[in-house]
Motif scaffolding. Structure first.
Motif, PDB file in Angstrom:
ATOM      1  N   CYS A 246      37.300  42.338  42.272  1.00 13.51           N
ATOM      2  CA  CYS A 246      36.680  41.792  43.437  1.00 13.51           C
ATOM      3  C   CYS A 246      35.449  42.901  43.947  1.00 13.51           C
ATOM      4  CB  CYS A 246      37.607  41.415  44.173  1.00 13.51           C
ATOM      5  SG  CYS A 246      36.872  41.012  45.997  1.00 13.51           S
TER       6      CYS A 246
ATOM      7  N   ASN B 210      35.184  28.626  40.454  1.00 14.08           N
ATOM      8  CA  ASN B 210      35.245  29.980  41.026  1.00 14.08           C
ATOM      9  C   ASN B 210      36.610  30.445  41.119  1.00 14.08           C
ATOM     10  OD1 ASN B 210      32.694  29.185  41.787  1.00 14.08           O
ATOM     11  ND2 ASN B 210      33.546  27.778  43.463  1.00 14.08           N
TER      12      ASN B 210
ATOM     13  N   VAL C  32      34.423  34.004  44.505  1.00 12.55           N
ATOM     14  CA  VAL C  32      33.428  34.512  43.518  1.00 12.55           C
ATOM     15  C   VAL C  32      33.328  33.330  42.549  1.00 12.55           C
ATOM     16  CG1 VAL C  32      32.888  36.250  41.763  1.00 12.55           C
ATOM     17  CG2 VAL C  32      34.157  36.918  43.840  1.00 12.55           C
TER      18      VAL C  32
ATOM     19  N   PRO D 182      29.012  35.632  45.298  1.00 10.63           N
ATOM     20  CA  PRO D 182      30.020  35.189  46.118  1.00 10.63           C
ATOM     21  C   PRO D 182      29.534  33.535  46.571  1.00 10.63           C
ATOM     22  CG  PRO D 182      28.494  36.772  47.371  1.00 10.63           C
ATOM     23  CD  PRO D 182      28.279  36.829  45.931  1.00 10.63           C
TER      24      PRO D 182
ATOM     25  N   CYS E 255      28.441  41.525  44.617  1.00 11.57           N
ATOM     26  CA  CYS E 255      28.673  40.729  43.582  1.00 11.57           C
ATOM     27  C   CYS E 255      29.287  41.620  42.745  1.00 11.57           C
ATOM     28  CB  CYS E 255      27.398  39.991  43.102  1.00 11.57           C
ATOM     29  SG  CYS E 255      26.183  41.326  42.798  1.00 11.57           S
TER      30      CYS E 255
END
Length: 339
Positions: A48, A64, A74, A80, A95
């Motif tokens: 993440c 996502n 994400v 995101p 990102c």
């Protein structure tokens, strides 16, 4: 580093990747793979971009992934879609890297290096795995060894005499001459065994016990694959090393994707052009290969441990190692070019 980054690598079998996140490390990079609702595969860095918790621990929401630490959402492009505080403006700079993906020959291929270089036309040509008139299936093994040891192993099939003496090995393997050829980045090792008795595996495939000509043609395909054209045909058929379709023929498919410098993902299988509609035979061949390759895995993992325990000794090259030695030279040269 012992691997080439700017190449396509097998990341998974097509059936391994589903709507649920799959974690897999390739060339030292942790990835998460999953399928979007439309079915195409997504590959992201498994971290993440907020606090680096693995996204493979996340929850699917549409196409996502929702991080299960603070809830950052994400998208499949690594950017995101929603911040932890949902009314906050989305910060596109937070990102995670996304990777190019191609599905071909029953495999999911991922480009690990510079994404602007990811040309689908460079995916290795495993043509027997997808050509009409052939059937292909196989499996996966996690192996604790340098992938190059697997290349050495598969480009020197004289080991079958001892490692696989109960299945595909026979003494004639130690007597038949070897021919090694190098064409650019491709290395080929050929062995023709005329007028021999077929080993148990091929006798059962041929469905008769007779004197046969047997062949093994091992082709190293960079960065980490070996395709082996194998089979037997009755001597009276008059087959040759160049033309050999009169008996039973198959291709052993091997791709050893590096995980780290001492571990790899082994994707294996067999494509054949005989009895292609016999699903039971396909299952039996897969089970048989699993047993045979299990013998290789035991040898190679013990070899890797022995290499670590004997740092003052080096691997030696004999005449039977010519195929693997040439393949390693190709890998070394391409790693230098890549760097």
């Amino acid at each position: 580093m012992t691997f080439i980054r700017n190449r396509w690598y097998v990341a998974a079998w097509d059936g391994e990747v589903s709507s649920e996140p799959l974690a897999r490390t390739i060339c030292g990079e942790p990835l998460v793979l999953y399928r979007k609702l439309a079915g195409d595969v997504v590959a992201l860095r498994d971290a993440c971009p907020h606090r680096l918790l693995p996204l493979s621990m996340g929850l699917r929401e549409g196409d996502n992934l929702r991080c299960t630490y603070h809830g950052l959402l994400v998208g499949p492009d690594g950017k995101p879609r929603e911040m932890p505080i949902v009314h906050e403006r989305v910060n596109d700079k937070v990102c995670t890297p996304a990777y190019a993906v191609v599905e071909r020959h029953r495999f999911v291929w991922v480009w690990i290096g510079d994404q602007w270089r990811a040309d689908p036309g460079l995916v290795p040509d495993f043509w027997p795995c997808s050509r009409e008139g052939w059937v292909f299936d196989g499996g996966y093994s996690y192996v604790k060894c340098d992938y190059r040891l697997f290349v050495d192993n598969l480009m020197d099939l004289t080991h079958e005499t001892y490692v696989h003496m109960g299945s595909i090995g026979q003494a004639e393997l130690m007597q038949a001459p070897l021919e090694t050829a190098v064409d650019g980045d491709r290395v080929t090792l050929s062995r023709w065994m005329p007028a021999v008795s077929p080993p148990p595996f091929w006798r059962q495939a041929l469905k008769r016990d007779c004197t046969v000509d047997r062949w093994q043609i091992c082709s190293f395909i960079e960065p980490c694959s070996v395709l082996i054209d194998v089979g037997v045909s009755p001597v009276e058929a008059g087959d040759t090393l160049e033309r050999h379709d009169s008996g039973v023929r198959g291709f052993v498919i091997d791709s050893m994707t590096p995980e780290t410098e001492t571990t790899c993902h082994y994707f294996w299988g067999m494509a054949r052009n005989f009895e292609i509609d016999d699903a039971g035979l396909t299952a039996r061949l897969r089970a048989g290969q699993d047993r045979i390759f299990g013998e290789d895995v035991e040898i190679l993992e013990r070899q890797q441990l022995s290499i670590a325990a004997n740092p003052d000794m080096a691997l030696r090259v004999l005449s039977i190692d010519s195929g693997g030695a040439h393949a390693r030279r190709v890998i070394e040269r391409l790693m230098k070019q890549d760097a």
